[in-house]
Design an enzyme around this catalytic site. Structure first.
Site: not given
Ligand SMILES: [Zn+2]
Length: 432
Positions: A69, A71, A73, A188, A241, A314, A318
């Site tokens: 998991h 990201h 981006r 999710h 998650h 996860d 940001h």
């Molecule tokens: Zn999620």
């Protein structure tokens, strides 16, 4: 490609039930041999001139971690992270493979985007990247993506992560469709209506802080719904998650029934509770939100009894402009890859788990959920390796992260367990 010998370390390879003083010999990117420590003598002289030795005295040598998991981006949000910086972050955290979520821009809902991600990963990535395709086009929850095409292009699962597929009928069709391609569906699970505008867990803390809460039931309802839909369709369901006590119980019950259900937990959910939100630090804002101490304990129990199959980060980077705003307006998510090992080892220190269990949850168990032949060090396996010092104390310093983003609620925390070297296909990609 050269030959590499990792010697003097404690090799822990839970899948192959190895835990002891073994030397690891790597040749041409794969595990060539596992030898009793110190046995490499006159009889074994690798011929290559770039023969290299790593002395792992006092260190643990384990299969590289696999994150289900992440990201990354890219494409679309390169100001938060790129495939280059995201995989550098992974390498620094001991991860040699990451599965990247589809909520990019454009969304990874078609083969051309999957191919783009894989091309960037090949050119600029430091670790293996396995894309996860979208369940619905544009993550809009209206029309199914072309899953066969996504799988052919290299996707290992489908998920609308970041969003919940709101319509149960569409989710049913998604599961039937995914099943026909033998793709796991990753949910999710947060009911978007119940969670609407919520920013943290609903409870006494949200009341006292005056922040809008998300009840546990927002997660539990969707987990239950998707378990029933998996029962109806025979699909492989993976719950991302899981963060509530009830959620763990639902998964345990589904497993008992013999359904093909797996789930993961993040280090932040088993480390922190909604107490952490008390200072309005937006780095404590994540989806699902940090829950109560009772939930946190249930997650650890789920790890202990095998209900929870994997630890996943996860990793949700940001930029400052997305976080340095009022709590209500901040983006959800934290940088996860570089603190995962140290936070997981806290469970070993508190005697909740054995170190082999933590390594299992971060390696072969995670890999098997999405059908990857990763996460172990059998002879012939890809030489994806992490070498870490389980005892080294350090202070998390978000500003020093390899990730382009620095949003971490663990900044300044004293932890133990540090990655020293990360190796992907026999190549050193990170060294401390
Ligand atoms: Zn999620």
């Amino acid at each position: 490609m050269g030959t590499l010998l990792i010697t003097n370390g404690t090799l822990i390879d839970p899948k192959n039930k190895k835990n002891g003083k073994w030397d690891l010999l790597i040749e041409n990117g794969v595990v060539k041999d596992i030898l009793k420590s110190g046995s490499v003598g006159a009889g074994l002289k690798p011929a290559h001139k770039n023969f290299q030795v790593i002395d792992a005295k006092g260190l643990v040598v384990a299969p590289g971690f696999v994150d289900l998991h992440t990201h990354l981006r890219e494409p679309g949000f390169e100001y938060k992270e790129t495939i280059e910086t995201g995989t550098a972050s992974a390498a620094a955290g001991g991860f040699t493979s990451v599965c990247c979520m589809a909520n990019t821009n454009p969304v990874n809902d078609q083969a051309s985007i999957t191919q783009y991600i894989l091309k960037q990963a090949k050119e600029k990535g430091l670790v293996n990247v396995f894309p996860i395709g979208a369940v619905t086009k544009g993550l809009e929850g209206k029309e199914l993506s072309l899953m066969g095409e996504l799988k052919k292009a290299g996707c290992v699962a489908v998920s609308d992560d970041g969003k919940t597929v709101r319509n149960a009928q569409l989710m049913r069709l998604a599961m039937e469709y995914a099943r026909s391609f033998d793709l796991p569906v990753i949910t999710h699970a947060i009911d978007p209506d119940l969670a609407e505008r919520g920013v943290m867990s609903e409870g006494s803390m949200s009341t006292s802080l005056g922040l809008r809460g998300i009840p546990n039931e927002a997660e539990d309802i969707i987990i239950a719904r998707d378990i029933y839909l998996a029962q109806l369709t025979g699909a492989r369901l993976h719950v991302a998650h899981v963060a509530t006590r009830e959620g763990v119980e639902l998964v345990a019950k589904a497993k008992k029934k013999g359904l093909s259900i797996t789930c993961e937990v993040t280090p932040h959910h088993f480390t922190l509770t909604d107490d952490a939100v008390s200072g309005y630090d937006t780095n404590t804002k994540m989806a699902p939100p940090l829950r109560s101490e009772e939930d946190r304990r249930a997650l650890i129990e789920g790890l202990r009894d095998g209900t929870i199959d994997a630890i996943a980060t996860d990793h949700a980077p940001h930029a400052l402009i997305d976080k340095e705003v009022e709590y209500d307006c901040a983006c959800f998510g934290i940088v996860g890859l570089e603190t995962a090992l140290a936070l997981s080892l806290k469970l070993v220190e508190s005697k909740k788990l054995k170190i082999e269990d933590v390594i299992s949850l971060l390696t072969w168990k995670a890999a098997s959920i999405v059908g990857l032949r990763k996460g172990d060090l059998a002879v012939g396996a890809d030489a994806d390796v992490v070498i870490f010092d389980p005892n080294q104390a350090w202070t998390v310093q978000a500003s020093a992260f390899q990730s382009k983003s620095k949003n971490s609620p663990f900044d300044g925390m004293k932890v133990k367990g540090r990655v020293k070297t990360t190796i992907v296909s026999g190549k050193i990609v990170y060294t401390m």
